[in-house]
Design a protein around this motif. Structure first.
Motif, PDB file in Angstrom:
ATOM      1  N   PHE A 141       0.838  -1.192   0.000  1.00 46.92           N
ATOM      2  CA  PHE A 141       0.000   0.000   0.000  1.00 46.92           C
ATOM      3  C   PHE A 141       0.879   1.249   0.000  1.00 46.92           C
ATOM      4  O   PHE A 141       2.060   1.201   0.368  1.00 46.92           O
ATOM      5  N   GLY A 142       0.288   2.366  -0.400  1.00 46.05           N
ATOM      6  CA  GLY A 142       0.949   3.642  -0.200  1.00 46.05           C
ATOM      7  C   GLY A 142       0.908   4.010   1.270  1.00 46.05           C
ATOM      8  O   GLY A 142      -0.152   3.961   1.895  1.00 46.05           O
ATOM      9  N   VAL A 143       2.051   4.339   1.846  1.00 42.35           N
ATOM     10  CA  VAL A 143       2.151   4.591   3.281  1.00 42.35           C
ATOM     11  C   VAL A 143       2.178   6.103   3.532  1.00 42.35           C
ATOM     12  O   VAL A 143       3.001   6.832   2.964  1.00 42.35           O
ATOM     13  N   LEU A 144       1.283   6.551   4.389  1.00 41.60           N
ATOM     14  CA  LEU A 144       1.157   7.969   4.719  1.00 41.60           C
ATOM     15  C   LEU A 144       1.779   8.259   6.082  1.00 41.60           C
ATOM     16  O   LEU A 144       1.653   7.459   7.018  1.00 41.60           O
ATOM     17  N   VAL A 151      -1.512  15.248   6.159  1.00 44.37           N
ATOM     18  CA  VAL A 151      -0.575  14.295   5.570  1.00 44.37           C
ATOM     19  C   VAL A 151       0.734  15.027   5.311  1.00 44.37           C
ATOM     20  O   VAL A 151       0.777  16.004   4.563  1.00 44.37           O
ATOM     21  N   VAL A 152       1.831  14.576   5.944  1.00 45.86           N
ATOM     22  CA  VAL A 152       3.111  15.273   5.824  1.00 45.86           C
ATOM     23  C   VAL A 152       4.156  14.444   5.077  1.00 45.86           C
ATOM     24  O   VAL A 152       5.272  14.906   4.856  1.00 45.86           O
ATOM     25  N   GLY A 153       3.777  13.217   4.692  1.00 47.36           N
ATOM     26  CA  GLY A 153       4.711  12.393   3.934  1.00 47.36           C
ATOM     27  C   GLY A 153       4.003  11.242   3.269  1.00 47.36           C
ATOM     28  O   GLY A 153       2.919  10.817   3.697  1.00 47.36           O
TER      29      GLY A 153
END
Length: 237
Positions: A141-144, A151-153
């Protein structure tokens, strides 16, 4: 050199293979039990004696291994009536163990040099030496990375590299003296206590062949790969 083999678990994750057999005796290939491979490897590495910590279906292990003379080892036994964790069984036999000794799970398939692990531990000055192995986890998955509602990354399907315990340890008797025989003691508790006391374990990094045969998938892989690796895992086989 002396080794303690932890062979008392119920092997729940490996059922149905372990319904009637203790996990260290499930067969690998067409001729060998896991425990037999381990005993042959210990003898080849220069070990002369070992203690088997047994519990679940321990009488079957006793009948199979006997006194260990078929592998050139002197084998003794220590039985636990209730689960004592990974390190707890050692406390009940501590007065019979040498100053430095190897501790290992009885269900791993590896070409690790057990003798070198113990020699490195004995000369390294650490209270505990842990054989480690590199692993990688792929995240699908895309990791947030978030802070509050922001959302900072973001990282798309990252891989995480880390080292895990192989279930093989060099241990010193003095390391276990503070603990009470008969009470459970887990590997995690011991490591955390050593870190808290600022006497950290040493790592023995290994990048050869290693399988922890704890699940049916791992067991099936071990059987599929054993024929090609037999000569490396069992010298002279």
């Amino acid at each position: 050199m002396h080794a303690v083999i932890l062979a008392g678990g119920k092997g729940v994750r490996l059922r149905p293979y372990t319904t009637a057999l203790p996990k260290p005796l499930v067969p690998i290939g067409d001729r060998h039990a896991i425990l037999e491979i381990v005993m042959r490897q210990l003898a080849a590495a220069g070990f002369t004696s070992c203690t088997l910590a047994i519990g679940h279906l321990g009488h079957i292990i006793r009948a199979y291994v006997g006194n260990g003379s078929q592998w050139g080892l002197r084998v003794g036994y220590s039985s636990e009536d209730s689960p004592l964790g990974t390190m707890g069984p050692l406390l009940t036999m501590l007065d019979r163990l040498p100053e430095h000794f190897l501790v290992m799970n009885g269900d791993i398939l590896t070409d690790l040099d057990f003798g070198d692990v113990l020699r490195t531990h004995a000369t390294g000055g650490a209270p505990l030496t842990i054989a480690t192995y590199a692993r990688q986890v792929n995240i699908d998955f895309g990791v947030l990375t978030t802070e509050s509602d922001r959302v900072v990354g973001f990282t798309e399907k990252p891989s995480i590299d880390y080292r895990v315990s192989m279930g093989v340890y060099g241990v010193s008797r003095d390391t276990l003296n503070p603990y009470t025989p008969g009470l459970p003691l887990g590997f995690d508790e011991l490591v955390l206590d050593l870190l808290k006391a600022e006497t950290p374990p040493h790592a023995y990094d290994f990048d050869g062949y290693w399988l922890d045969i704890g699940r049916p998938d791992d067991y099936d892989r071990a059987n599929a790969e054993f024929t090609q690796r037999r000569g490396v895992l069992i010298k002279g086989a």
